[in-house]
Design a protein around this motif. Structure first.
Motif, PDB file in Angstrom:
ATOM      1  N   MET A   1       0.829  -1.191   0.000  1.00  0.00           N
ATOM      2  CA  MET A   1       0.000   0.000   0.000  1.00  0.00           C
ATOM      3  C   MET A   1       0.873   1.254   0.000  1.00  0.00           C
ATOM      4  SD  MET A   1      -2.917   1.458  -0.018  1.00  0.00           S
ATOM      5  CE  MET A   1      -4.412   1.039   0.767  1.00  0.00           C
ATOM      6  N   HIS A   2       1.934   1.246   0.809  1.00  0.00           N
ATOM      7  CA  HIS A   2       2.808   2.413   0.879  1.00  0.00           C
ATOM      8  C   HIS A   2       3.403   2.731  -0.485  1.00  0.00           C
ATOM      9  CE1 HIS A   2       5.485   5.388   2.530  1.00  0.00           C
ATOM     10  NE2 HIS A   2       6.504   4.785   1.941  1.00  0.00           N
ATOM     11  N   ALA A   3       3.834   1.701  -1.206  1.00  0.00           N
ATOM     12  CA  ALA A   3       4.414   1.908  -2.539  1.00  0.00           C
ATOM     13  C   ALA A   3       3.390   2.528  -3.481  1.00  0.00           C
ATOM     14  CB  ALA A   3       4.938   0.598  -3.097  1.00  0.00           C
ATOM     15  N   ALA A   4       2.150   2.091  -3.387  1.00  0.00           N
ATOM     16  CA  ALA A   4       1.101   2.644  -4.251  1.00  0.00           C
ATOM     17  C   ALA A   4       0.876   4.122  -3.931  1.00  0.00           C
ATOM     18  CB  ALA A   4      -0.191   1.854  -4.091  1.00  0.00           C
ATOM     19  N   LEU A   5       0.927   4.484  -2.672  1.00  0.00           N
ATOM     20  CA  LEU A   5       0.729   5.882  -2.286  1.00  0.00           C
ATOM     21  C   LEU A   5       1.887   6.768  -2.722  1.00  0.00           C
ATOM     22  CD1 LEU A   5      -0.839   5.452   1.253  1.00  0.00           C
ATOM     23  CD2 LEU A   5      -2.004   6.081  -0.860  1.00  0.00           C
ATOM     24  N   THR A   6       3.081   6.208  -2.785  1.00  0.00           N
ATOM     25  CA  THR A   6       4.225   7.015  -3.213  1.00  0.00           C
ATOM     26  C   THR A   6       4.166   7.331  -4.699  1.00  0.00           C
ATOM     27  OG1 THR A   6       5.634   5.081  -3.552  1.00  0.00           O
ATOM     28  CG2 THR A   6       5.747   6.134  -1.398  1.00  0.00           C
ATOM     29  N   GLY A   7       3.332   6.615  -5.454  1.00  0.00           N
ATOM     30  CA  GLY A   7       3.143   6.898  -6.876  1.00  0.00           C
ATOM     31  C   GLY A   7       2.252   8.098  -7.129  1.00  0.00           C
ATOM     32  N   LEU A   8       1.672   8.653  -6.078  1.00  0.00           N
ATOM     33  CA  LEU A   8       0.785   9.806  -6.219  1.00  0.00           C
ATOM     34  C   LEU A   8       1.579  11.101  -6.149  1.00  0.00           C
ATOM     35  CD1 LEU A   8      -2.030   8.712  -3.748  1.00  0.00           C
ATOM     36  CD2 LEU A   8      -2.004   8.452  -6.234  1.00  0.00           C
ATOM     37  N   ASP A   9       1.016  12.142  -6.763  1.00  0.00           N
ATOM     38  CA  ASP A   9       1.672  13.436  -6.604  1.00  0.00           C
ATOM     39  C   ASP A   9       1.308  13.982  -5.219  1.00  0.00           C
ATOM     40  OD1 ASP A   9      -0.576  15.349  -6.641  1.00  0.00           O
ATOM     41  OD2 ASP A   9      -0.725  14.966  -8.779  1.00  0.00           O
ATOM     42  N   PRO A  10       2.041  14.954  -4.719  1.00  0.00           N
ATOM     43  CA  PRO A  10       1.822  15.440  -3.353  1.00  0.00           C
ATOM     44  C   PRO A  10       0.398  15.917  -3.070  1.00  0.00           C
ATOM     45  CG  PRO A  10       3.909  16.262  -4.180  1.00  0.00           C
ATOM     46  CD  PRO A  10       3.216  15.581  -5.337  1.00  0.00           C
ATOM     47  N   ARG A  11      -0.234  16.569  -4.037  1.00  0.00           N
ATOM     48  CA  ARG A  11      -1.600  17.055  -3.807  1.00  0.00           C
ATOM     49  C   ARG A  11      -2.578  15.896  -3.673  1.00  0.00           C
ATOM     50  NH1 ARG A  11      -4.372  21.537  -7.564  1.00  0.00           N
ATOM     51  NH2 ARG A  11      -2.638  22.713  -6.772  1.00  0.00           N
ATOM     52  N   GLN A  12      -2.417  14.861  -4.510  1.00  0.00           N
ATOM     53  CA  GLN A  12      -3.283  13.684  -4.412  1.00  0.00           C
ATOM     54  C   GLN A  12      -3.097  13.010  -3.055  1.00  0.00           C
ATOM     55  OE1 GLN A  12      -1.808  11.639  -7.893  1.00  0.00           O
ATOM     56  NE2 GLN A  12      -3.768  11.903  -8.933  1.00  0.00           N
ATOM     57  N   ARG A  37     -14.138  22.510  -4.595  1.00  0.00           N
ATOM     58  CA  ARG A  37     -14.600  21.206  -4.146  1.00  0.00           C
ATOM     59  C   ARG A  37     -14.667  20.235  -5.319  1.00  0.00           C
ATOM     60  NH1 ARG A  37     -18.050  17.843  -4.520  1.00  0.00           N
ATOM     61  NH2 ARG A  37     -19.433  19.114  -5.752  1.00  0.00           N
ATOM     62  N   ARG A  38     -15.045  20.732  -6.484  1.00  0.00           N
ATOM     63  CA  ARG A  38     -15.099  19.894  -7.679  1.00  0.00           C
ATOM     64  C   ARG A  38     -13.707  19.356  -8.021  1.00  0.00           C
ATOM     65  NH1 ARG A  38     -18.486  21.326 -12.933  1.00  0.00           N
ATOM     66  NH2 ARG A  38     -19.944  21.554 -11.236  1.00  0.00           N
ATOM     67  N   ARG A  39     -12.695  20.204  -7.876  1.00  0.00           N
ATOM     68  CA  ARG A  39     -11.318  19.773  -8.150  1.00  0.00           C
ATOM     69  C   ARG A  39     -10.891  18.711  -7.142  1.00  0.00           C
ATOM     70  NH1 ARG A  39      -8.114  18.113 -11.463  1.00  0.00           N
ATOM     71  NH2 ARG A  39      -5.945  18.553 -11.161  1.00  0.00           N
ATOM     72  N   VAL A  40     -11.299  18.862  -5.879  1.00  0.00           N
ATOM     73  CA  VAL A  40     -10.998  17.849  -4.861  1.00  0.00           C
ATOM     74  C   VAL A  40     -11.581  16.510  -5.289  1.00  0.00           C
ATOM     75  CG1 VAL A  40     -11.455  17.086  -2.483  1.00  0.00           C
ATOM     76  CG2 VAL A  40     -10.819  19.461  -2.937  1.00  0.00           C
ATOM     77  N   ALA A  41     -12.822  16.522  -5.742  1.00  0.00           N
ATOM     78  CA  ALA A  41     -13.470  15.273  -6.167  1.00  0.00           C
ATOM     79  C   ALA A  41     -12.690  14.614  -7.303  1.00  0.00           C
ATOM     80  CB  ALA A  41     -14.905  15.551  -6.599  1.00  0.00           C
ATOM     81  N   ARG A  42     -12.228  15.408  -8.267  1.00  0.00           N
ATOM     82  CA  ARG A  42     -11.450  14.855  -9.383  1.00  0.00           C
ATOM     83  C   ARG A  42     -10.108  14.306  -8.913  1.00  0.00           C
ATOM     84  NH1 ARG A  42     -12.191  19.933 -12.630  1.00  0.00           N
ATOM     85  NH2 ARG A  42     -14.369  19.848 -13.150  1.00  0.00           N
ATOM     86  N   ILE A  43      -9.439  15.060  -8.045  1.00  0.00           N
ATOM     87  CA  ILE A  43      -8.128  14.633  -7.536  1.00  0.00           C
ATOM     88  C   ILE A  43      -8.260  13.317  -6.777  1.00  0.00           C
ATOM     89  CG2 ILE A  43      -6.366  15.182  -5.793  1.00  0.00           C
ATOM     90  CD1 ILE A  43      -6.657  18.124  -6.705  1.00  0.00           C
ATOM     91  N   VAL A  44      -9.265  13.214  -5.922  1.00  0.00           N
ATOM     92  CA  VAL A  44      -9.465  12.003  -5.130  1.00  0.00           C
ATOM     93  C   VAL A  44      -9.816  10.827  -6.032  1.00  0.00           C
ATOM     94  CG1 VAL A  44     -10.939  10.917  -3.379  1.00  0.00           C
ATOM     95  CG2 VAL A  44     -10.019  13.209  -3.000  1.00  0.00           C
ATOM     96  N   ALA A  45     -10.689  11.043  -7.007  1.00  0.00           N
ATOM     97  CA  ALA A  45     -11.069   9.948  -7.920  1.00  0.00           C
ATOM     98  C   ALA A  45      -9.859   9.442  -8.690  1.00  0.00           C
ATOM     99  CB  ALA A  45     -12.155  10.429  -8.887  1.00  0.00           C
ATOM    100  N   THR A  46      -9.054  10.347  -9.203  1.00  0.00           N
ATOM    101  CA  THR A  46      -7.852   9.947  -9.945  1.00  0.00           C
ATOM    102  C   THR A  46      -6.864   9.235  -9.034  1.00  0.00           C
ATOM    103  OG1 THR A  46      -8.137  11.799 -11.455  1.00  0.00           O
ATOM    104  CG2 THR A  46      -5.952  10.798 -11.378  1.00  0.00           C
ATOM    105  N   ALA A  47      -6.690   9.756  -7.823  1.00  0.00           N
ATOM    106  CA  ALA A  47      -5.764   9.135  -6.865  1.00  0.00           C
ATOM    107  C   ALA A  47      -6.209   7.715  -6.522  1.00  0.00           C
ATOM    108  CB  ALA A  47      -5.662   9.977  -5.598  1.00  0.00           C
ATOM    109  N   LEU A  48      -7.494   7.521  -6.297  1.00  0.00           N
ATOM    110  CA  LEU A  48      -7.991   6.188  -5.958  1.00  0.00           C
ATOM    111  C   LEU A  48      -7.826   5.224  -7.135  1.00  0.00           C
ATOM    112  CD1 LEU A  48     -11.184   7.074  -3.908  1.00  0.00           C
ATOM    113  CD2 LEU A  48      -8.983   6.243  -3.040  1.00  0.00           C
ATOM    114  N   GLN A  49      -8.034   5.702  -8.352  1.00  0.00           N
ATOM    115  CA  GLN A  49      -7.814   4.868  -9.532  1.00  0.00           C
ATOM    116  C   GLN A  49      -6.345   4.474  -9.633  1.00  0.00           C
ATOM    117  OE1 GLN A  49      -9.188   7.257 -12.762  1.00  0.00           O
ATOM    118  NE2 GLN A  49     -11.332   6.676 -12.495  1.00  0.00           N
TER     119      GLN A  49
END
Length: 66
Positions: A1-12, A37-49
């Motif tokens: 899981m940690h490795a997957a999180l390190t693949g995200l950019d800092p904002r994600q 808030r709309r940008r947050v939703a997009r960032i979170v969706a992309t990060a989870l994907q």
């Protein structure tokens, strides 16, 4: 899981930390990150994907931005 999180950019990563770690609302995250808030939703969706894909694969990496 940690490795997957390190693949995200800092904002994600920060958005996920705020939402899932600190139980903040999207509105609170938007205020903290100074974005809509709309940008947050997009960032979170992309990060989870990205995290889901990286957990399924051997080679983590960010998703292309649309």
């Amino acid at each position: 899981m940690h490795a997957a999180l390190t693949g995200l950019d800092p904002r994600q990563r920060r958005a996920l930390e705020l939402i899932y770690g600190e139980h903040r609302t999207q509105r609170e995250v938007a205020t903290a990150l100074e974005i809509s808030r709309r940008r947050v939703a997009r960032i979170v969706a992309t990060a989870l994907q990205t995290v889901a894909r990286d957990l399924r694969s051997d080679k983590p990496g960010p998703l292309p931005v649309e």
